[in-house]
Each structure stands twice: as structure tokens, then as C-alpha cells.
Design a protein around this motif. Structure first.
Motif, PDB file in Angstrom:
ATOM      1  N   ILE A 114       0.838  -1.210   0.000  1.00  0.00           N
ATOM      2  CA  ILE A 114       0.000   0.000   0.000  1.00  0.00           C
ATOM      3  C   ILE A 114       0.874   1.263   0.000  1.00  0.00           C
ATOM      4  N   ASP A 115       1.992   1.215   0.702  1.00  0.00           N
ATOM      5  CA  ASP A 115       2.917   2.361   0.658  1.00  0.00           C
ATOM      6  C   ASP A 115       3.402   2.590  -0.776  1.00  0.00           C
ATOM      7  N   LYS A 116       3.775   1.495  -1.429  1.00  0.00           N
ATOM      8  CA  LYS A 116       4.306   1.595  -2.792  1.00  0.00           C
ATOM      9  C   LYS A 116       3.208   2.128  -3.735  1.00  0.00           C
ATOM     10  N   ALA A 117       2.002   1.583  -3.587  1.00  0.00           N
ATOM     11  CA  ALA A 117       0.894   2.026  -4.453  1.00  0.00           C
ATOM     12  C   ALA A 117       0.590   3.504  -4.201  1.00  0.00           C
ATOM     13  N   THR A 118       0.686   3.937  -2.945  1.00  0.00           N
ATOM     14  CA  THR A 118       0.413   5.354  -2.623  1.00  0.00           C
ATOM     15  C   THR A 118       1.448   6.246  -3.303  1.00  0.00           C
ATOM     16  N   GLU A 119       2.722   5.844  -3.170  1.00  0.00           N
ATOM     17  CA  GLU A 119       3.781   6.653  -3.803  1.00  0.00           C
ATOM     18  C   GLU A 119       3.564   6.734  -5.304  1.00  0.00           C
ATOM     19  N   GLU A 120       3.280   5.582  -5.906  1.00  0.00           N
ATOM     20  CA  GLU A 120       3.094   5.567  -7.368  1.00  0.00           C
ATOM     21  C   GLU A 120       1.902   6.430  -7.770  1.00  0.00           C
ATOM     22  N   ALA A 121       0.805   6.303  -7.038  1.00  0.00           N
ATOM     23  CA  ALA A 121      -0.400   7.068  -7.398  1.00  0.00           C
ATOM     24  C   ALA A 121      -0.153   8.562  -7.232  1.00  0.00           C
ATOM     25  N   GLU A 122       0.544   8.929  -6.175  1.00  0.00           N
ATOM     26  CA  GLU A 122       0.804  10.366  -5.946  1.00  0.00           C
ATOM     27  C   GLU A 122       1.650  10.969  -7.052  1.00  0.00           C
ATOM     28  N   GLU A 123       2.528  10.135  -7.632  1.00  0.00           N
ATOM     29  CA  GLU A 123       3.400  10.649  -8.696  1.00  0.00           C
ATOM     30  C   GLU A 123       2.715  10.735 -10.056  1.00  0.00           C
ATOM     31  N   MET A 124       1.522  10.166 -10.187  1.00  0.00           N
ATOM     32  CA  MET A 124       0.828  10.179 -11.482  1.00  0.00           C
ATOM     33  C   MET A 124       0.351  11.599 -11.803  1.00  0.00           C
ATOM     34  N   PRO A 125       0.266  11.924 -13.110  1.00  0.00           N
ATOM     35  CA  PRO A 125      -0.150  13.290 -13.465  1.00  0.00           C
ATOM     36  C   PRO A 125      -1.625  13.576 -13.158  1.00  0.00           C
ATOM     37  N   ASN A 126      -1.901  14.821 -12.842  1.00  0.00           N
ATOM     38  CA  ASN A 126      -3.286  15.271 -12.680  1.00  0.00           C
ATOM     39  C   ASN A 126      -3.869  15.526 -14.071  1.00  0.00           C
ATOM     40  N   PRO A 127      -5.207  15.511 -14.198  1.00  0.00           N
ATOM     41  CA  PRO A 127      -5.787  15.877 -15.499  1.00  0.00           C
ATOM     42  C   PRO A 127      -5.411  17.334 -15.812  1.00  0.00           C
ATOM     43  N   THR A 128      -5.247  17.637 -17.094  1.00  0.00           N
ATOM     44  CA  THR A 128      -4.901  19.010 -17.476  1.00  0.00           C
ATOM     45  C   THR A 128      -6.139  19.720 -18.046  1.00  0.00           C
ATOM     46  N   THR A 129      -6.070  21.044 -18.118  1.00  0.00           N
ATOM     47  CA  THR A 129      -7.270  21.785 -18.554  1.00  0.00           C
ATOM     48  C   THR A 129      -7.667  21.439 -20.000  1.00  0.00           C
ATOM     49  N   ASP A 130      -6.682  21.081 -20.829  1.00  0.00           N
ATOM     50  CA  ASP A 130      -7.072  20.733 -22.200  1.00  0.00           C
ATOM     51  C   ASP A 130      -7.797  19.381 -22.262  1.00  0.00           C
ATOM     52  N   GLN A 131      -7.806  18.640 -21.154  1.00  0.00           N
ATOM     53  CA  GLN A 131      -8.548  17.358 -21.137  1.00  0.00           C
ATOM     54  C   GLN A 131      -9.939  17.526 -20.516  1.00  0.00           C
ATOM     55  N   LEU A 132     -10.311  18.782 -20.267  1.00  0.00           N
ATOM     56  CA  LEU A 132     -11.545  19.050 -19.523  1.00  0.00           C
ATOM     57  C   LEU A 132     -12.768  18.341 -20.117  1.00  0.00           C
ATOM     58  N   MET A 133     -12.852  18.310 -21.436  1.00  0.00           N
ATOM     59  CA  MET A 133     -14.058  17.757 -22.066  1.00  0.00           C
ATOM     60  C   MET A 133     -13.884  16.293 -22.511  1.00  0.00           C
ATOM     61  N   THR A 134     -12.734  15.682 -22.224  1.00  0.00           N
ATOM     62  CA  THR A 134     -12.569  14.269 -22.611  1.00  0.00           C
ATOM     63  C   THR A 134     -13.165  13.373 -21.531  1.00  0.00           C
ATOM     64  N   HIS A 135     -13.488  12.154 -21.895  1.00  0.00           N
ATOM     65  CA  HIS A 135     -14.040  11.139 -20.976  1.00  0.00           C
ATOM     66  C   HIS A 135     -15.384  11.560 -20.387  1.00  0.00           C
ATOM     67  N   ILE A 136     -16.081  12.444 -21.047  1.00  0.00           N
ATOM     68  CA  ILE A 136     -17.395  12.851 -20.541  1.00  0.00           C
ATOM     69  C   ILE A 136     -18.472  12.249 -21.430  1.00  0.00           C
ATOM     70  N   TYR A 137     -18.335  12.448 -22.735  1.00  0.00           N
ATOM     71  CA  TYR A 137     -19.250  11.817 -23.679  1.00  0.00           C
ATOM     72  C   TYR A 137     -18.506  10.694 -24.406  1.00  0.00           C
ATOM     73  N   GLY A 138     -19.256   9.715 -24.937  1.00  0.00           N
ATOM     74  CA  GLY A 138     -18.633   8.635 -25.697  1.00  0.00           C
ATOM     75  C   GLY A 138     -17.943   9.190 -26.941  1.00  0.00           C
ATOM     76  N   GLU A 139     -16.911   8.451 -27.378  1.00  0.00           N
ATOM     77  CA  GLU A 139     -16.227   8.863 -28.608  1.00  0.00           C
ATOM     78  C   GLU A 139     -17.165   8.549 -29.774  1.00  0.00           C
ATOM     79  N   GLU A 140     -17.048   9.341 -30.844  1.00  0.00           N
ATOM     80  CA  GLU A 140     -17.923   9.071 -32.006  1.00  0.00           C
ATOM     81  C   GLU A 140     -17.517   7.790 -32.661  1.00  0.00           C
TER      82      GLU A 140
END
Ligand SMILES: Cc1ncc(C[n+]2csc(CCOP(=O)(O)OP(=O)(O)O)c2C)c(N)n1
Ligand SMILES: [Mg+2]
Length: 328
Positions: A302-328
Motif C-alpha cells: 500500500i505504501d508503494k501504491a500510494t507513492e506511485e499514485a501520488e506521482e501520477m499526473p493530474n488531469p490538465t485543462t485541455d482534457q476538460l471535455m474528454t471522458h465525458i461523452y462517448g467517442e464518435e
């Protein structure tokens, strides 16, 4: 009931215990992350882990679908979600499989693991699950849809609509009510007028059963039968699983305001994880050293998973509208 009465072998029982313990320890970590301001919210399955794992082990995660609710962390781990997946959800990371950081924490979903994400609006997963089960029935896929909600949430109209439809269509489903005694601060005595919610199954033409979710074997065997019935075309089952809510409703309330110290202390004495550990010792499946080393291994994981998860990138503003509606 004894663990060995489940007819699972020692290796399988130890594996089940590891997931139960991991879910408990991961949940404790999520509270820490909330309290130090790194995650915005937590809502726990502490007190329901034994029942959830005993339930989920009866399904085939590569084929069956799970439509969980917010307390189902231990069950989604049986379905295949990792500690890192769950941590990324709590931290709102871009690669969070549940919603890519769009949803509240503990709103589990994973396309890779046949876990359908759900709305915070309680019990909406029930009717959605009937749609999943209907598709399975039409496809003759022999797969099952499992869905869960809390006991207070069964007062919603969605509960009736879903069970009625499943009963009429004899859908391959298992409906679960995780009864932890409270809906936020409202106790069972103010929620419904029966002692056993599973009797409602009769009114829909399906099987019904109440189980003690603190008892691994009793729960495991009840879900085994329900899953077999669903898989063999005999229709749906409603299972009321009696569990505890060891924590407050969520990180945003304090249960000491509406529960007595005696009530909380008694519940903690009967903590399902402690009860299962005692059974593992009594039935000589594990000894105290084994339990200690499993705990140590899980803490490292769990320590290792926490460290790895904390290091992952946050969503960026240009991704604001992705993953909301299905892809065409
Ligand atoms: C339709 C709807 N009404 C109210 C709420 C607010 N709410 C969130 S959780 C909850 C209590 C649910 O209690 P229960 O079904 O017993 O589940 P538990 O949280 O105890 O597992 C309520 C009222 C909501 N999310 N959705
Ligand atoms: Mg409840």
C-alpha cells in the motif's frame, strides 16, 4: 460457520483474507490522505469487507458485470481493481480508471474489469444493472449482473422498478442490500417496518435471503447458490447482507453525534476482520506469525501504491471535455 465449511481450500481462504485485509488497510490509508488534505473525500466499506469478498468470489469477473455502490471497495478488488487504481481515484488523477479524475472518490468503475461506474444518486445502479442483465440474457452469454446498494437506498423507486423488471424477465441477476444499520444518521428503525428486507423478494417472484455478512462462510454459500441460479436460467435473487459501518458515514460527518459510545464500542469488538483472523487461527489455517507477515507485506504494497499514485499526473485543462461523452 467454520471457514472450512465453505469447501474452499486453505490457499483460497488465505487469498480471500488477503483481499479483506488489504481493503481494510487501504481504506485506512484513504482516511489519512483525506485528513492531510490530499484527497477531498472518503466513504468507507470498513465493517463490510468480509461479506463483500465472500460475495464477490462467487462470480467470474472476466464475464460477469458488477454495478457496485460507494462502499464496495473490497468487492471491486476481487473483480480486479488494484490499490493503485483506487488511490488514483481518490487523488483525482488523469489515469484513474473509474472516471479519469471526474468523479468523487470511491465511485468505482473499470471498463477493463467489467465494473460499471455509477451515479451518486443512490440506487440508480439497480435499474442500469437490469439493462446489463437483459443484454446478457438476449446474448445467451450465461453471464450475471451483480449490483449492490445500502438498506436506506431501498426506499427509492428505482429499487422497486429494478426488482419488478428482473422478476418479470427472470433476469440473470443478484441484487444485494448491504444493511449496515444506518442511512447517514437515520437508524434502521426509522427506515422500514420489517425485520428482514429480503422478504421483499417474494413480491417480485425471485429468491430472497438474509445473511450475516460478518460470517464468511454463510455469506459465501448464499451467494454461491444465488449465482448458480442466475447462471442456470432460474432468475434473480435478492440478498440482504447484514454488515457494520465502523466509520462515520463519510469523511464529512462524525458518527459520535448520532450513535452512543457503547454502540460504537460493541460494533468494534465484533469487527468482521478480527473475527475472521480468529477463525483462521482456530482452524489452524494461519498462525500469528503468518498474520503478522501478511500485514507487513500489505503495508509495503500500500505504501508503494500510494507513492506511485501520488506521482501520477493530474488531469490538465485541455482534457476538460474528454471522458465525458462517448467517442464518435
Ligand atoms: C437519491 C438520493 N437521495 C439522497 C442522497 C444522499 N445520500 C447519500 S448516501 C445516503 C444514505 C444511504 O444510506 P444507505 O442506503 O443505508 O447506504 P449506506 O451509506 O449506509 O451504505 C444518502 C441519503 C443521494 N445520494 N441520492
Ligand atoms: Mg446503510
Amino acid at each position: 460457520m467454520k471457514l472450512k465449511d465453505s469447501k474452499l481450500n486453505n490457499e483460497q481462504l488465505i487469498q480471500a483474507y488477503r483481499i479483506i485485509k488489504k481493503a481494510r488497510m487501504l481504506d485506512e490509508r484513504l482516511w489519512q490522505l483525506n485528513r492531510i488534505g490530499k484527497s477531498t473525500f472518503n466513504i468507507s466499506g470498513q465493517g463490510a469487507e468480509v461479506g463483500q469478498v465472500a460475495m464477490a468470489l462467487n462470480f467470474e469477473p472476466d464475464k460477469d458485470y458488477f454495478l457496485p455502490y460507494y462502499r464496495d471497495m473490497a468487492a471491486v478488488m476481487v473483480w480486479g481493481m488494484s490499490a493503485k487504481d483506487i488511490l488514483m481515484g481518490s487523488l483525482g488523477k488523469a489515469d484513474d480508471p473509474s472516471s479519469h479524475g471526474r468523479q468523487m472518490p470511491n465511485h468505482y468503475g473499470s471498463r477493463a474489469h467489467n465494473i460499471v461506474p455509477f451515479s451518486s444518486t443512490v440506487t440508480t445502479q439497480y435499474p442500469v444493472a437490469t439493462g446489463v442483465a437483459l443484454a446478457m440474457q438476449i446474448d445467451k452469454s450465461k453471464a450475471i449482473a451483480l449490483t449492490a446498494t445500502g438498506e436506506g437506498s431501498t426506499a427509492e423507486g428505482d429499487f422497486h422498478e429494478a426488482l419488478n423488471f428482473a422478476g418479470v424477465q427472470k433476469l440473470p441477476m443478484v441484487f444485494v442490500i448491504e444493511n449496515n444499520g444506518y442511512a447517514i444518521s437515520t437508524p434502521n428503525s426509522e427506515e422500514f417496518g420489517v425485520n428482514d428486507l429480503s422478504v421483499r423478494a417474494d413480491g417480485y417472484g425471485m429468491f430472497g435471503r438474509q445473511v450475516n455478512g460478518r460470517d464468511f462462510t454463510e455469506t459465501y454459500l448464499a451467494f454461491k447458490e444465488a449465482a448458480e441460479n442466475a447462471r442456470n436460467g432460474k432468475g434473480s435473487t435478492l440478498i440482504e447482507m447484514l454488515v457494520d459501518r465502523l466509520t462515520a458515514h463519510s469523511s464529512d460527518d462524525d458518527q459520535r453525534v448520532y450513535r452512543t459510545p457503547e454502540d460504537i464500542a460493541k460494533m468494534k469488538e465484533n469487527d468482521c476482520v478480527g473475527l475472521m483472523e480468529q477463525q483462521l487461527l482456530d482452524e489452524k489455517i494461519l498462525n500469528k506469525d503468518n498474520l503478522a507477515s501478511i500485514k507487513e507485506e500489505l503495508a509495503d504494497e500500500i505504501d508503494k501504491a500510494t507513492e506511485e499514485a501520488e506521482e501520477m499526473p493530474n488531469p490538465t485543462t485541455d482534457q476538460l471535455m474528454t471522458h465525458i461523452y462517448g467517442e464518435e
